[in-house]
Enzyme design. Structure first.
Site, PDB file in Angstrom:
ATOM      1  N   LYS A   1       0.711  -1.346   0.041  1.00 45.70           N
ATOM      2  CA  LYS A   1       0.072   0.097  -0.090  1.00 45.70           C
ATOM      3  C   LYS A   1       0.767   1.312   0.094  1.00 45.70           C
ATOM      4  O   LYS A   1       0.615   2.253  -0.499  1.00 45.70           O
ATOM      5  CB  LYS A   1      -1.023  -0.062   1.291  1.00 45.70           C
ATOM      6  CG  LYS A   1      -1.903  -1.151   1.262  1.00 45.70           C
ATOM      7  CD  LYS A   1      -2.764  -0.929   2.494  1.00 45.70           C
ATOM      8  CE  LYS A   1      -2.322  -0.927   3.917  1.00 45.70           C
ATOM      9  NZ  LYS A   1      -1.764  -2.235   4.372  1.00 45.70           N
TER      10      LYS A   1
ATOM     11  N   ARG B   1      -9.320   0.950   9.567  1.00 48.62           N
ATOM     12  CA  ARG B   1      -8.913  -0.331   9.892  1.00 48.62           C
ATOM     13  C   ARG B   1      -9.999  -1.027  10.501  1.00 48.62           C
ATOM     14  O   ARG B   1      -9.896  -2.460  10.871  1.00 48.62           O
ATOM     15  CB  ARG B   1      -7.548  -0.539  10.639  1.00 48.62           C
ATOM     16  CG  ARG B   1      -6.340  -0.941   9.767  1.00 48.62           C
ATOM     17  CD  ARG B   1      -5.468  -0.853  10.730  1.00 48.62           C
ATOM     18  NE  ARG B   1      -4.013  -1.435  10.236  1.00 48.62           N
ATOM     19  CZ  ARG B   1      -3.018  -0.831  10.033  1.00 48.62           C
ATOM     20  NH1 ARG B   1      -2.984   0.258   9.449  1.00 48.62           N
ATOM     21  NH2 ARG B   1      -1.984  -1.745   9.714  1.00 48.62           N
TER      22      ARG B   1
ATOM     23  N   ARG C   1      11.999  -7.360   5.564  1.00 53.33           N
ATOM     24  CA  ARG C   1      12.352  -6.170   5.779  1.00 53.33           C
ATOM     25  C   ARG C   1      13.241  -5.538   6.655  1.00 53.33           C
ATOM     26  O   ARG C   1      13.253  -5.995   8.007  1.00 53.33           O
ATOM     27  CB  ARG C   1      11.001  -5.474   6.132  1.00 53.33           C
ATOM     28  CG  ARG C   1      10.516  -4.139   5.551  1.00 53.33           C
ATOM     29  CD  ARG C   1       9.146  -3.892   5.053  1.00 53.33           C
ATOM     30  NE  ARG C   1       8.367  -3.649   6.228  1.00 53.33           N
ATOM     31  CZ  ARG C   1       7.153  -3.594   5.881  1.00 53.33           C
ATOM     32  NH1 ARG C   1       6.633  -3.482   4.867  1.00 53.33           N
ATOM     33  NH2 ARG C   1       6.243  -3.417   7.126  1.00 53.33           N
TER      34      ARG C   1
ATOM     35  N   ARG D   1      12.372  -3.657  12.331  1.00 59.16           N
ATOM     36  CA  ARG D   1      11.108  -2.883  13.159  1.00 59.16           C
ATOM     37  C   ARG D   1      10.570  -4.065  14.018  1.00 59.16           C
ATOM     38  O   ARG D   1      10.459  -5.270  13.743  1.00 59.16           O
ATOM     39  CB  ARG D   1       9.995  -2.507  12.235  1.00 59.16           C
ATOM     40  CG  ARG D   1      10.118  -1.140  12.094  1.00 59.16           C
ATOM     41  CD  ARG D   1       8.990  -0.524  11.055  1.00 59.16           C
ATOM     42  NE  ARG D   1       7.780  -1.042  11.262  1.00 59.16           N
ATOM     43  CZ  ARG D   1       6.769  -0.793  10.211  1.00 59.16           C
ATOM     44  NH1 ARG D   1       7.132  -0.187   9.158  1.00 59.16           N
ATOM     45  NH2 ARG D   1       5.640  -1.240  10.618  1.00 59.16           N
TER      46      ARG D   1
ATOM     47  N   ARG E   1      -0.308  -9.517  13.537  1.00 57.36           N
ATOM     48  CA  ARG E   1      -1.073  -8.503  12.651  1.00 57.36           C
ATOM     49  C   ARG E   1      -1.849  -8.872  11.596  1.00 57.36           C
ATOM     50  O   ARG E   1      -3.033  -8.450  11.166  1.00 57.36           O
ATOM     51  CB  ARG E   1       0.352  -7.669  12.124  1.00 57.36           C
ATOM     52  CG  ARG E   1       0.969  -6.709  12.828  1.00 57.36           C
ATOM     53  CD  ARG E   1       2.268  -6.194  12.371  1.00 57.36           C
ATOM     54  NE  ARG E   1       2.063  -5.171  11.375  1.00 57.36           N
ATOM     55  CZ  ARG E   1       2.902  -4.733  10.513  1.00 57.36           C
ATOM     56  NH1 ARG E   1       4.285  -5.256  10.501  1.00 57.36           N
ATOM     57  NH2 ARG E   1       2.831  -3.710   9.826  1.00 57.36           N
TER      58      ARG E   1
HETATM   59  P1  AMP Z   1       0.909  -0.189   9.502  1.00 56.43           P
HETATM   60  O1  AMP Z   1       2.486   0.700   9.156  1.00 56.43           O
HETATM   61  O2  AMP Z   1      -0.027   0.603   8.805  1.00 56.43           O
HETATM   62  O3  AMP Z   1       0.957  -1.635   9.379  1.00 56.43           O
HETATM   63  O4  AMP Z   1       0.738   0.412  11.031  1.00 56.43           O
HETATM   64  C1  AMP Z   1       1.763   0.085  11.912  1.00 56.43           C
HETATM   65  C2  AMP Z   1       0.674  -0.077  13.414  1.00 56.43           C
HETATM   66  O5  AMP Z   1      -0.005   1.170  13.593  1.00 56.43           O
HETATM   67  C3  AMP Z   1      -0.505  -1.078  13.270  1.00 56.43           C
HETATM   68  O6  AMP Z   1       0.273  -2.502  13.688  1.00 56.43           O
HETATM   69  C4  AMP Z   1      -1.274  -0.683  14.451  1.00 56.43           C
HETATM   70  O7  AMP Z   1      -0.909  -0.938  15.882  1.00 56.43           O
HETATM   71  C5  AMP Z   1      -1.127   0.838  14.267  1.00 56.43           C
HETATM   72  N1  AMP Z   1      -2.169   1.439  13.352  1.00 56.43           N
HETATM   73  C6  AMP Z   1      -1.771   2.235  11.929  1.00 56.43           C
HETATM   74  N2  AMP Z   1      -3.048   2.362  11.506  1.00 56.43           N
HETATM   75  C7  AMP Z   1      -4.070   2.249  12.674  1.00 56.43           C
HETATM   76  C8  AMP Z   1      -5.293   2.470  12.410  1.00 56.43           C
HETATM   77  N3  AMP Z   1      -6.232   2.721  11.468  1.00 56.43           N
HETATM   78  N4  AMP Z   1      -6.171   1.813  13.390  1.00 56.43           N
HETATM   79  C9  AMP Z   1      -5.396   1.456  14.503  1.00 56.43           C
HETATM   80  N5  AMP Z   1      -4.111   1.251  14.668  1.00 56.43           N
HETATM   81  C10 AMP Z   1      -3.454   1.537  13.440  1.00 56.43           C
END
Ligand code: AMP
Length: 224
Positions: A16, A91, A130, A163, A174
């Protein structure tokens, strides 16, 4: 088309962010990534960051009431007036409802939801390989995009790290969270006629080409 209000939907590691960067440049839309906003808040040690860190490290979602206000406020900024590209939000159904309410209140609506699909096994391979430069955020992959010298950034020599939430056991969590809480958004947006599906196992350029074609079609349809 007056506005291009887009959501990128899909599991973590579907690409994405990569697609968002291309669309941002091409259509001059702000790329609003909740993951990036939250990681920045953690790095800055803000109240939001302190609240979010534990959830993020374990691969859980930050509670709706924490994230919704942040994003609604961001969408009200000047650069998002003619459109936006949401990456990682909504989400949950609660987030999607809140977004619809906020846009409705501004007499705006979503243009399309772009779903990038990738099977779980491929996701685990992609994310657990990664490696990131913690200073600049530059990303590598041990198999698909390795640095010239193992473990070190090509550009500035900074040691690369994995990370916390990219570790295999967290990636599995996740994915479980994605299937449980985020995947219901596929039917939610499909029912509204907004959903467009893309095969995220294709090369990034190919995915980008398909997305571009879909956006062009949407624009033509609006002109008719
Ligand atoms: P991402 O890089 O988009 O995978 O986001 C990393 C982490 O941030 C996720 O695993 C969640 O813990 C938190 N996060 C990101 N976006 C959201 C969202 N819209 N709602 C809740 N938690 C989020």
């Amino acid at each position: 088309m007056s506005e291009l209000n887009l959501i990128l939907l899909g599991p973590p590691g579907a690409g994405k962010g990569t697609q968002a960067e291309r669309l941002r440049d091409e259509f001059e839309l702000p790329h609003i990534s909740t993951g990036d906003i939250l990681r920045q808040a953690v790095a800055d040690g803000t109240e939001l960051g302190q609240t979010a860190k534990g959830y993020m490290d374990s691969g859980e979602l930050v509670p709706d009431e924490v994230i919704i206000g942040v994003i609604i406020e961001r969408l009200g900024e000047d650069d998002a007036r003619d459109g936006f590209l949401l990456d990682g939000f909504p989400r949950t159904i609660g987030q999607a409802d809140a977004l619809a309410d906020a846009l409705g209140g501004l007499d705006r609506s979503l243009t399309a939801v772009l779903l990038i699909e990738v099977p779980d096994e491929e996701i685990v391979k992609r994310i657990s390989g990664r490696r990131v430069n913690p200073e600049s955020g530059r990303i590598y992959h041990v198999d698909y995009d390795p640095p010239r010298e193992e473990g070190v950034d090509d550009v500035d020599g900074t040691p690369l790290i994995q990370r916390e939430d990219d570790k295999p056991e967290t990636v599995r969590n996740r994915l479980a969270v994605y299937h449980e809480q985020t995947a219901p958004l596929v039917a939610y947006y499909d029912d509204q006629g907004l959903l467009h599906r893309f095969d995220g196992t294709a090369a990034p350029n190919e995915v980008a080409g398909h997305i571009r074609a879909t956006i062009s079609t949407l624009r033509r349809e609006e002109e008719i």
